[in-house]
Design a protein around this motif. Structure first.
Motif, mmCIF file in Angstrom:
data_model
loop_
_atom_site.group_PDB
_atom_site.id
_atom_site.type_symbol
_atom_site.label_atom_id
_atom_site.label_comp_id
_atom_site.label_asym_id
_atom_site.label_seq_id
_atom_site.Cartn_x
_atom_site.Cartn_y
_atom_site.Cartn_z
ATOM 1 N N VAL A 49 0.884 -1.248 -0.062
ATOM 2 C CA VAL A 49 0.263 0.155 -0.188
ATOM 3 C C VAL A 49 1.266 1.478 0.603
ATOM 4 O O VAL A 49 1.522 1.502 0.601
ATOM 5 C CB VAL A 49 -1.225 -0.030 1.294
ATOM 6 N N ALA A 50 0.495 2.177 -1.145
ATOM 7 C CA ALA A 50 1.480 3.225 -0.928
ATOM 8 C C ALA A 50 0.997 3.987 0.414
ATOM 9 O O ALA A 50 0.174 4.319 0.900
ATOM 10 C CB ALA A 50 0.704 4.587 -2.168
ATOM 11 N N TRP A 51 2.488 4.565 0.732
ATOM 12 C CA TRP A 51 1.935 5.517 2.275
ATOM 13 C C TRP A 51 1.288 6.684 2.027
ATOM 14 O O TRP A 51 1.732 7.805 0.852
ATOM 15 C CB TRP A 51 3.214 5.851 2.556
ATOM 16 N N GLU A 52 -0.372 6.984 2.736
ATOM 17 C CA GLU A 52 -0.429 8.598 2.219
ATOM 18 C C GLU A 52 -0.719 9.312 3.933
ATOM 19 O O GLU A 52 -1.266 8.627 4.772
ATOM 20 C CB GLU A 52 -2.101 8.323 1.559
ATOM 21 N N ASN A 53 -0.240 9.894 3.415
ATOM 22 C CA ASN A 53 -0.279 10.337 4.902
ATOM 23 C C ASN A 53 -2.416 10.840 6.324
ATOM 24 O O ASN A 53 -3.115 11.282 5.273
ATOM 25 C CB ASN A 53 -0.052 12.078 5.496
ATOM 26 N N GLU A 54 -2.529 10.263 6.516
ATOM 27 C CA GLU A 54 -3.568 10.064 7.719
ATOM 28 C C GLU A 54 -4.766 9.036 6.879
ATOM 29 O O GLU A 54 -5.734 9.596 6.289
ATOM 30 C CB GLU A 54 -4.421 11.416 8.147
ATOM 31 N N GLY A 55 -3.826 8.572 5.601
ATOM 32 C CA GLY A 55 -5.029 7.709 4.979
ATOM 33 C C GLY A 55 -5.244 6.666 5.563
ATOM 34 O O GLY A 55 -4.913 6.069 6.521
ATOM 35 N N PHE A 56 -6.201 5.820 4.923
ATOM 36 C CA PHE A 56 -6.976 5.000 5.853
ATOM 37 C C PHE A 56 -6.399 3.509 4.104
ATOM 38 O O PHE A 56 -6.611 3.213 2.664
ATOM 39 C CB PHE A 56 -8.288 4.726 5.034
ATOM 40 N N GLY A 57 -5.918 2.447 4.656
ATOM 41 C CA GLY A 57 -5.242 1.570 3.393
ATOM 42 C C GLY A 57 -6.323 0.436 3.317
ATOM 43 O O GLY A 57 -6.100 -0.514 4.168
ATOM 44 N N GLN A 58 -6.791 -0.251 2.275
ATOM 45 C CA GLN A 58 -7.626 -0.747 1.369
ATOM 46 C C GLN A 58 -6.622 -1.241 0.293
ATOM 47 O O GLN A 58 -6.016 -1.191 -0.470
ATOM 48 C CB GLN A 58 -8.646 0.084 1.927
ATOM 49 N N GLU A 59 -7.809 -1.882 -0.208
ATOM 50 C CA GLU A 59 -7.633 -3.073 -1.233
ATOM 51 C C GLU A 59 -6.978 -1.896 -2.799
ATOM 52 O O GLU A 59 -6.218 -1.774 -3.733
ATOM 53 C CB GLU A 59 -8.075 -3.751 -2.396
ATOM 54 N N GLU A 60 -7.985 -1.136 -2.447
ATOM 55 C CA GLU A 60 -7.923 -0.230 -4.081
ATOM 56 C C GLU A 60 -6.492 0.406 -3.660
ATOM 57 O O GLU A 60 -6.222 1.959 -4.866
ATOM 58 C CB GLU A 60 -9.279 1.015 -3.993
ATOM 59 N N TYR A 61 -6.150 1.262 -2.895
ATOM 60 C CA TYR A 61 -5.197 1.875 -2.572
ATOM 61 C C TYR A 61 -3.620 1.270 -2.690
ATOM 62 O O TYR A 61 -2.670 1.220 -3.067
ATOM 63 C CB TYR A 61 -4.585 1.904 -1.037
ATOM 64 N N GLY A 62 -2.733 -0.717 -3.264
ATOM 65 C CA GLY A 62 -2.690 -0.814 -4.341
ATOM 66 C C GLY A 62 -2.477 -2.582 -4.182
ATOM 67 O O GLY A 62 -4.314 -2.509 -4.082
ATOM 68 N N GLU A 63 -1.904 -3.186 -4.827
ATOM 69 C CA GLU A 63 -1.839 -4.657 -4.732
ATOM 70 C C GLU A 63 -2.213 -5.156 -3.395
ATOM 71 O O GLU A 63 -1.647 -5.798 -2.539
ATOM 72 C CB GLU A 63 -0.068 -4.717 -5.456
ATOM 73 N N THR A 64 -2.604 -6.535 -4.230
ATOM 74 C CA THR A 64 -3.198 -7.646 -3.130
ATOM 75 C C THR A 64 -2.410 -9.048 -3.617
ATOM 76 O O THR A 64 -2.444 -9.157 -4.218
ATOM 77 C CB THR A 64 -4.268 -7.538 -2.424
ATOM 78 N N PHE A 65 -1.253 -9.111 -2.747
ATOM 79 C CA PHE A 65 -0.483 -11.105 -3.297
ATOM 80 C C PHE A 65 -1.795 -12.270 -2.234
ATOM 81 O O PHE A 65 -1.134 -11.945 -1.330
ATOM 82 C CB PHE A 65 0.028 -11.251 -3.060
ATOM 83 N N ALA A 66 -1.918 -12.905 -2.628
ATOM 84 C CA ALA A 66 -2.235 -14.423 -2.129
ATOM 85 C C ALA A 66 -1.458 -15.524 -2.718
ATOM 86 O O ALA A 66 -0.388 -15.477 -3.415
ATOM 87 C CB ALA A 66 -3.330 -14.609 -3.198
ATOM 88 N N PHE A 67 -1.245 -16.451 -1.378
ATOM 89 C CA PHE A 67 -0.324 -17.096 -0.969
ATOM 90 C C PHE A 67 -0.797 -18.237 -0.329
ATOM 91 O O PHE A 67 -1.313 -18.720 0.360
ATOM 92 C CB PHE A 67 1.041 -16.949 -0.123
ATOM 93 N N GLU A 68 -0.640 -19.297 -1.693
ATOM 94 C CA GLU A 68 -1.174 -20.710 -1.103
ATOM 95 C C GLU A 68 -0.829 -21.077 -0.780
ATOM 96 O O GLU A 68 -1.365 -22.181 -0.130
ATOM 97 C CB GLU A 68 -2.239 -21.461 -2.818
ATOM 98 N N ASP A 69 0.430 -21.653 -0.540
ATOM 99 C CA ASP A 69 1.259 -22.313 0.594
ATOM 100 C C ASP A 69 1.012 -21.632 2.024
ATOM 101 O O ASP A 69 1.901 -22.611 2.847
ATOM 102 C CB ASP A 69 2.956 -21.895 0.430
ATOM 103 N N VAL A 70 0.415 -20.583 2.374
ATOM 104 C CA VAL A 70 0.492 -20.017 3.788
ATOM 105 C C VAL A 70 -0.669 -20.482 4.380
ATOM 106 O O VAL A 70 -1.912 -20.866 3.923
ATOM 107 C CB VAL A 70 0.747 -18.138 3.795
ATOM 108 N N LYS A 71 -0.215 -21.228 5.632
ATOM 109 C CA LYS A 71 -1.670 -21.838 5.983
ATOM 110 C C LYS A 71 -1.666 -21.066 7.438
ATOM 111 O O LYS A 71 -2.651 -21.356 7.593
ATOM 112 C CB LYS A 71 -1.273 -22.741 6.720
ATOM 113 N N GLY A 72 -1.241 -19.672 7.806
ATOM 114 C CA GLY A 72 -1.292 -19.217 8.941
ATOM 115 C C GLY A 72 -1.588 -17.419 8.304
ATOM 116 O O GLY A 72 -1.972 -17.083 7.479
#
Length: 404
Positions: A238-261
């Motif tokens: 997520v790109a840094w933005e002063n007093e911003g709110f980080g959500q999906e539309e603010y950056g990229e999201t990566f999924a890991f099939e091997d991660v269990k926790g």
């Protein structure tokens, strides 16, 4: 008297022929049945063999330049390809040759099946030995944005900035179990350290953060579902933005099939890897940084499991010896994993890529400071930084020490 009539013989030959044909048909059917049920009626074995699943004898290889190792697949006609032949080459027989420092993913394919083997070449560099370095205070008792304990630290030495994460329980939205607030500590125009900016991230799990730079832009990597819902096994940039709110539309999201926790992140810029700590499997997974950022398949290169089968946390006390403690944060630099753990006492444990403990050091408290709670750890430029905190129900203060 009447003359006796001569009786003509009946035509029974037709019935005899029909009977003989029926008997012959029954005999033929019996013979056919016996021929297909030899050995007490057992079925004739088929020639179909059980399907062989594609596997490879090594899931990852830690190699040095010029070294060669052999990969063996469970299927003879499997093909081998390398994602980066400038780092590691592989021939048709599965012989892997390390060419130069870097990372490569070997893909093994047979029919519709695929297996992988990660290769890290010259992954171990110089280890920072905190136990042999003198610590000094970078800043102390800086008021942070939220009254919660520190869970992670990221540093941007080029801009003299420190990012401290704090999970913040909120009741404003029932669907959000917790947010994470990150305070950015820099010097103000009077050369005094203070929280100059902050940013809130919705539902971001453990609150472990790592920093990424793209020119003048700053991005934070953190465990985050990318939305209000999810399993927690995703990572957001997520790109840094002063007093911003980080959500999906603010950056990229990566999924890991091997991660269990939970997918707690760290970045090893020297080896160009993103490392995820999986708290369910108690292990570290190494991913190629460029492949991840380019949106390619998130297949891990290497899994580091710390020795003795224990959680990757450790502490050494002069009177008690080796023991387990609660992990607070981790960092990765030049192939070594640095952990901060403990409760009131502060311990730094270091493991190599094989998961072997290199040392564990109890960090002494400074004479002029009260007992602090371990919070975060970061590595940059051959230096180790640790964050500790203290506070009450209304305020929380951050402190950062540097070892050089």
């Amino acid at each position: 008297m009447e003359e006796n009539k001569v009786q003509k013989p009946k035509k029974t030959w037709l019935f005899i022929i029909i009977g003989m044909i029926a008997i012959a048909a029954i005999i033929i059917l019996l013979l056919f049945s016996c021929g297909n049920n030899q050995g007490g009626g057992d079925k004739v074995p088929t020639t179909n063999e059980p399907k062989v699943t594609l596997t490879v004898d090594a899931r990852s290889l830690l190699m040095k330049s010029g070294e060669s190792k052999q990969l063996k697949a469970s299927i003879e006609d499997a093909t081998f390809t390398s994602s980066n032949t400038k780092v590691a080459k592989v021939d048709d027989s599965g012989n892997v040759t390390a060419v130069a420092k870097g990372n490569a993913l070997i893909t093994i394919a047979a029919g519709e099946e695929t297996a992988y083997c990660g290769v890290i070449v010259d992954g171990l560099g110089t280890m920072v030995d905190v136990s042999k370095q003198k610590a000094k205070v970078v800043f102390s008792d800086v008021l942070l944005e939220e009254p919660e304990a520190i869970t992670s630290l990221a540093v941007d030495i080029a801009n003299n900035a420190y990012y401290l994460a704090q999970p913040y329980a909120t009741t404003a939205y029932e669907i959000l179990p917790s947010d994470v607030v990150v305070s950015k500590v820099t010097k103000n125009d009077k050369a005094v350290w203070e929280t100059t900016e902050w940013m809130r991230f919705y539902e971001s799990g453990t609150g472990t953060i790592a920093i990424e730079k793209d020119g003048i832009d700053t991005y934070l990597l953190l465990e985050s579902n990318g939305s209000y819902y999810g399993s927690g096994t995703t990572l957001s940039s997520v790109a840094w933005e002063n007093e911003g709110f980080g959500q999906e539309e603010y950056g990229e999201t990566f999924a890991f099939e091997d991660v269990k926790g939970s997918a707690s992140p760290a970045v090893d810029t020297l080896n160009n890897v993103v490392v995820v700590y999986d708290n369910a499997k108690k292990s570290y997974l190494f991913y190629d940084r460029e492949a991840l950022e380019n949106g390619e398949n998130a297949v891990y290169l290497h899994e580091a499991v710390c020795e003795n089968g224990q959680e990757p946390v450790a502490g050494v006390d002069e009177s008690q010896g080796f023991y387990n403690a609660t992990i607070r944060d981790f960092a990765v630099a030049d192939g070594y994993i640095y952990q901060i753990c403990g409760s009131s006492s502060i311990y730094v444990s270091v493991f190599d890529l094989e998961g072997t403990l290199q040392y564990c050091y109890r960090v002494p408290d400074f004479d002029d400071m009260e007992v602090r709670t371990p919070g975060g750890i970061a590595c940059e430029g051959g230096k180790v930084y640790i964050a500790v905190g203290s506070g009450n129900s209304s305020y929380y203060f951050g402190n950062v020490w540097m070892f050089e």
